[in-house]
Design a protein around this motif. Structure first.
Motif, PDB file in Angstrom:
ATOM      1  N   PRO A 114      49.985  21.155   3.367  1.00 27.31           N
ATOM      2  CA  PRO A 114      48.618  21.072   4.282  1.00 27.31           C
ATOM      3  C   PRO A 114      47.939  19.757   3.979  1.00 27.31           C
ATOM      4  O   PRO A 114      47.678  19.319   2.964  1.00 27.31           O
ATOM      5  N   ILE A 115      47.564  18.971   5.069  1.00 37.05           N
ATOM      6  CA  ILE A 115      46.903  17.752   5.004  1.00 37.05           C
ATOM      7  C   ILE A 115      45.180  17.795   5.269  1.00 37.05           C
ATOM      8  O   ILE A 115      44.750  16.962   5.054  1.00 37.05           O
ATOM      9  N   LYS A 116      45.008  19.265   5.628  1.00 38.01           N
ATOM     10  CA  LYS A 116      43.605  19.142   5.827  1.00 38.01           C
ATOM     11  C   LYS A 116      43.241  20.409   5.161  1.00 38.01           C
ATOM     12  O   LYS A 116      42.877  21.526   5.755  1.00 38.01           O
ATOM     13  N   VAL A 117      42.880  20.438   3.842  1.00 32.19           N
ATOM     14  CA  VAL A 117      42.532  21.561   3.276  1.00 32.19           C
ATOM     15  C   VAL A 117      41.063  21.540   2.666  1.00 32.19           C
ATOM     16  O   VAL A 117      40.638  20.626   2.349  1.00 32.19           O
ATOM     17  N   ARG A 118      40.400  22.654   3.038  1.00 30.58           N
ATOM     18  CA  ARG A 118      39.033  22.600   2.569  1.00 30.58           C
ATOM     19  C   ARG A 118      38.858  23.167   1.100  1.00 30.58           C
ATOM     20  O   ARG A 118      39.397  24.331   1.023  1.00 30.58           O
ATOM     21  N   LYS A 119      38.555  22.589   0.427  1.00 28.91           N
ATOM     22  CA  LYS A 119      38.744  23.196  -1.180  1.00 28.91           C
ATOM     23  C   LYS A 119      37.319  24.131  -1.255  1.00 28.91           C
ATOM     24  O   LYS A 119      36.131  23.724  -1.560  1.00 28.91           O
ATOM     25  N   LYS A 120      37.892  25.478  -1.513  1.00 28.29           N
ATOM     26  CA  LYS A 120      36.894  26.575  -1.768  1.00 28.29           C
ATOM     27  C   LYS A 120      36.938  27.126  -3.073  1.00 28.29           C
ATOM     28  O   LYS A 120      36.001  27.564  -3.510  1.00 28.29           O
ATOM     29  N   GLY A 121      38.220  27.102  -3.610  1.00 25.93           N
ATOM     30  CA  GLY A 121      38.396  27.515  -5.071  1.00 25.93           C
ATOM     31  C   GLY A 121      38.136  26.620  -6.007  1.00 25.93           C
ATOM     32  O   GLY A 121      37.583  25.488  -5.862  1.00 25.93           O
ATOM     33  N   VAL A 141      55.136  18.131  -9.840  1.00 28.37           N
ATOM     34  CA  VAL A 141      55.372  18.524  -8.468  1.00 28.37           C
ATOM     35  C   VAL A 141      53.718  18.849  -8.020  1.00 28.37           C
ATOM     36  O   VAL A 141      53.416  19.819  -8.539  1.00 28.37           O
ATOM     37  N   GLU A 142      53.213  18.134  -7.047  1.00 26.86           N
ATOM     38  CA  GLU A 142      51.878  18.254  -6.759  1.00 26.86           C
ATOM     39  C   GLU A 142      51.650  19.586  -5.950  1.00 26.86           C
ATOM     40  O   GLU A 142      50.646  20.270  -6.178  1.00 26.86           O
ATOM     41  N   HIS A 143      52.613  19.935  -5.018  1.00 26.01           N
ATOM     42  CA  HIS A 143      52.118  21.026  -4.198  1.00 26.01           C
ATOM     43  C   HIS A 143      53.247  22.163  -4.460  1.00 26.01           C
ATOM     44  O   HIS A 143      53.849  22.900  -3.490  1.00 26.01           O
ATOM     45  N   CYS A 144      53.150  22.399  -5.654  1.00 31.86           N
ATOM     46  CA  CYS A 144      54.235  23.666  -6.194  1.00 31.86           C
ATOM     47  C   CYS A 144      53.875  25.051  -5.739  1.00 31.86           C
ATOM     48  O   CYS A 144      54.970  25.588  -5.740  1.00 31.86           O
ATOM     49  N   LEU A 145      52.727  25.203  -5.123  1.00 32.80           N
ATOM     50  CA  LEU A 145      52.383  26.569  -4.760  1.00 32.80           C
ATOM     51  C   LEU A 145      52.736  26.753  -3.249  1.00 32.80           C
ATOM     52  O   LEU A 145      52.780  27.936  -2.670  1.00 32.80           O
ATOM     53  N   SER A 146      52.951  25.821  -2.540  1.00 31.06           N
ATOM     54  CA  SER A 146      52.970  25.937  -1.013  1.00 31.06           C
ATOM     55  C   SER A 146      54.649  26.538  -0.708  1.00 31.06           C
ATOM     56  O   SER A 146      55.462  26.475  -1.481  1.00 31.06           O
ATOM     57  N   GLY A 147      54.343  27.694   0.108  1.00 31.36           N
ATOM     58  CA  GLY A 147      55.415  28.568   0.640  1.00 31.36           C
ATOM     59  C   GLY A 147      56.477  27.921   1.468  1.00 31.36           C
ATOM     60  O   GLY A 147      57.435  28.542   1.899  1.00 31.36           O
TER      61      GLY A 147
END
Length: 222
Positions: A114-121, A141-147
């Motif tokens: 995703p390119i527009k992520v609001r950092k909440k956690g 791998v930067e985005h290793c959790l993306s499904g």
């Protein structure tokens, strides 16, 4: 090119219907496989391109993918598009991501981030997941959790172990890298229900962290 979209889902949001409709309207997608992982309310699909497989109880994302891969193993496809069931995305963005199947070769895997992520956690789970991938592969791998992923269908025969729950994305990614697959991370303008700092969200993160930790301490045996 013969494409199958695989979507594991549990208690899907209202946006799920739009996701299926938009996918079914993409001309080159002829097959959509939905795995209902024990949703409390029975999922009814009005989609000629869709097949649904059901678990009688919630078993986890990894278990849902195992069910999907077992169903697909005796069939013939070129690419598998993996999507989350709570994906919220415009049709044109969805089509642009799915079209990556045409530029992917048999030794590449796509991760859409995703390119527009609001950092909440706090970002602890993501950092730990990146650490686990790095330990087992020596790769970043930067985005290793993306499904949101696209993988060659041929890789199914080489996957030896899939954990049942949240650790599945990390476990499979490690396998792909160690089998020599190139990981291509691409922008994908989507959103879903992001986890923040409420008690419910923190419990979700704890479960996710536990599953990734299990991958961390057991992957060497797989």
């Amino acid at each position: 090119m013969n494409i199958v979209v695989v979507i594991p889902v549990y208690n899907p949001p209202q946006s799920f219907k739009k996701l299926l409709l938009d996918l079914s309207n993409i001309e080159f997608i002829k097959n959509i496989l939905v795995i209902d992982d024990g949703s409390k309310k029975k999922i009814l699909l009005k989609c000629d391109k869709c097949i649904i497989l059901r678990h009688d109880k919630n078993k986890g994302k990894g278990a849902a993918l195992k069910t999907a891969f077992e169903y697909l193993k005796d069939r013939s496809f070129d690419r598998i598009i993996l999507l989350d069931g709570d994906l919220k995305v415009k049709k044109e963005e969805l089509q642009a991501f799915c079209e990556k199947v045409f530029v992917l070769n048999d030794k590449q895997m796509v991760i859409g981030y995703p390119i527009k992520v609001r950092k909440k956690g706090f970002g602890v789970v993501k950092k730990f997941a990146k650490f686990v991938v790095r330990i087992y592969t020596r790769k970043e791998v930067e985005h290793c959790l993306s499904g949101q992923r696209i993988i060659p269908f041929s890789v199914l025969k080489d996957i030896k172990y899939i954990p049942d729950r949240y650790g599945v994305d990390i476990s499979m990614l490690i396998d792909f890298i160690n089998m020599g697959y190139e990981i291509k991370e691409v922008e994908f303008d989507f959103s879903h229900d992001e986890k923040g700092k409420s008690l419910k969200d923190l419990l979700h993160k704890i479960r996710q962290m536990k599953d990734i930790f299990w991958v961390f301490i057991t992957k060497w045996r797989a």
